[in-house]
Design an enzyme around this catalytic site. Structure first.
Site, mmCIF file in Angstrom:
data_model
loop_
_atom_site.group_PDB
_atom_site.id
_atom_site.type_symbol
_atom_site.label_atom_id
_atom_site.label_comp_id
_atom_site.label_asym_id
_atom_site.label_seq_id
_atom_site.Cartn_x
_atom_site.Cartn_y
_atom_site.Cartn_z
ATOM 1 N N TYR A 53 0.828 -1.207 0.000
ATOM 2 C CA TYR A 53 0.000 0.000 0.000
ATOM 3 C C TYR A 53 0.860 1.254 0.000
ATOM 4 O O TYR A 53 1.973 1.233 0.530
ATOM 5 C CB TYR A 53 -0.896 0.017 1.240
ATOM 6 C CG TYR A 53 -2.043 -0.947 1.224
ATOM 7 C CD1 TYR A 53 -2.349 -1.728 0.112
ATOM 8 C CD2 TYR A 53 -2.860 -1.083 2.344
ATOM 9 C CE1 TYR A 53 -3.412 -2.610 0.126
ATOM 10 C CE2 TYR A 53 -3.928 -1.960 2.366
ATOM 11 C CZ TYR A 53 -4.193 -2.723 1.262
ATOM 12 O OH TYR A 53 -5.252 -3.597 1.294
ATOM 13 N N GLY A 239 -16.549 3.198 -3.471
ATOM 14 C CA GLY A 239 -17.343 4.403 -3.321
ATOM 15 C C GLY A 239 -18.609 4.439 -4.153
ATOM 16 O O GLY A 239 -19.437 5.344 -3.992
#
Length: 346
Positions: A53, A239
């Site tokens: 990440y 989202g």
């Protein structure tokens, strides 16, 4: 906040887990620290990261997310207040070759773990997870399994568990898990641990949302019968399940605007299903985000629901979903949409 116990342990974790994969890319260190402060104050004690990440993974940013968590841990001294999960890259490909060369073995696992501990500024990780299978299988963008006879992977479940066992005995990790794994791989890990007295995987981190309920097939039975807890990621489908894309209210720094290639939740079928779910939420005085998250959290096989946010406002709305329990009639409406548009995401 509501809490549960990690399977096979006495470790209590919040039903909401703080996801961090945007930190170091869409979020600054200061914003990551602010999210951590808010989460702790709201009773969230579970944090998930990974060595690769932030996402999208690049050589320039690799490991920055964990470094942000590490500086917060050092600044606050809160290591004993959190349960920390991280992940090691599974199969090395063009997307991850900057993280590590070579497959999973005793040497690569120890080296990767030591680097992650340094980034996190801690002596141990509570759950260390294999990020995805080394073997070729259907993961992202591929719905069904198609065997590839040219896969050069050799069965190494036993070696991987023995390598992880050595790190448990060294005190560097407490428990082990898997991520983006399939039914065959999950059962192989479980069988190897039973047959050879090796560490038992306690969690599986896979995608799960209103737009992707594939886990409810064979994996749900394994999860319940084998007590293998699901750490559900992408519960908001990048989202999409906030409704902001179909409403046209997405900010310029919204994930799918910045990275349109992450389009697995953007098909016509996903959009239609999202519109129907939005209608159900609004008719029941909820935001679509909170309904979507509440649905995931209350599933019987879910140990914790990994939420991510790029703003404190989003984090508050998402975290507040813990206070919502969906009534049976709402679940019936949701399942009606699912029956008509099943698993539109790939």
């Amino acid at each position: 906040m509501k809490y549960t116990t990690l399977p096979q342990t006495n470790i209590k974790v919040s039903k909401i887990c703080l996801g961090t994969m945007t930190w170091g890319n869409q979020n600054t260190e200061a914003e990551g620290h602010a999210q951590l402060d808010y989460a702790i104050n709201q009773g969230i004690n579970f944090i998930d990261t990974a060595e690769m990440y932030p996402v999208p993974a690049t050589p320039e940013t690799q490991g920055d997310t964990s470094k942000i968590i590490g500086t917060w841990l050092k600044k606050t001294g809160n290591r004993d207040k959190v349960v920390l999960a991280s992940k090691i890259v599974g199969r090395v490909n063009d997307y991850t070759k900057h993280v590590r060369s070579g497959g999973l073995n005793t040497q690569t696992i120890e080296a990767s773990l030591n680097k992650e501990l340094k980034r996190l500024q801690t002596d141990y990780i509570d759950i260390y997870q294999i990020h995805w299978p080394e073997r070729l299988t259907n993961t992202f963008g591929t719905r069904d399994y198609k065997h590839n006879p040219n896969d050069e992977w050799e069965d190494n479940f036993n070696e991987v568990l023995r390598a992880l066992d050595a790190q448990i005995k060294a005190g560097k990790i407490r428990h082990v898990g898997i991520s983006n794994e399939k039914a065959w791989g999950a059962m192989r890990f479980l069988d190897e641990s039973k047959s050879h007295n090796l560490p038992r995987i306690i969690t599986i981190q896979n995608a799960y949302s209103l737009l992707n309920r594939i886990f409810e097939g064979d994996m749900a039975e394994i999860s319940i019968r084998e007590n293998l807890g699901l750490l559900a990621y992408s519960p908001m489908a990048f989202g999409v399940l906030s409704g902001k894309y179909i409403k046209g209210t997405a900010a310029d720094n919204a994930r799918l605007k910045l990275f349109p290639r992450f389009a697995r939740y953007s098909s016509e079928q996903c959009t239609e299903a999202t519109k129907r779910y939005l209608k159900i939420a609004e008719e029941n005085n909820m935001s679509l985000a909170q309904m979507s998250l509440a649905f995931v959290t209350q599933r019987p096989f879910v140990t914790s629901n990994i939420i991510g946010a790029t703003s404190l406002k989003q984090l508050k709305e998402n975290g507040d979903s813990i206070n919502i329990t969906l009534r049976d009639d709402i679940l019936e409406q949701i399942n009606k949409v699912h029956a008509e548009i099943p698993n539109p995401a790939t």
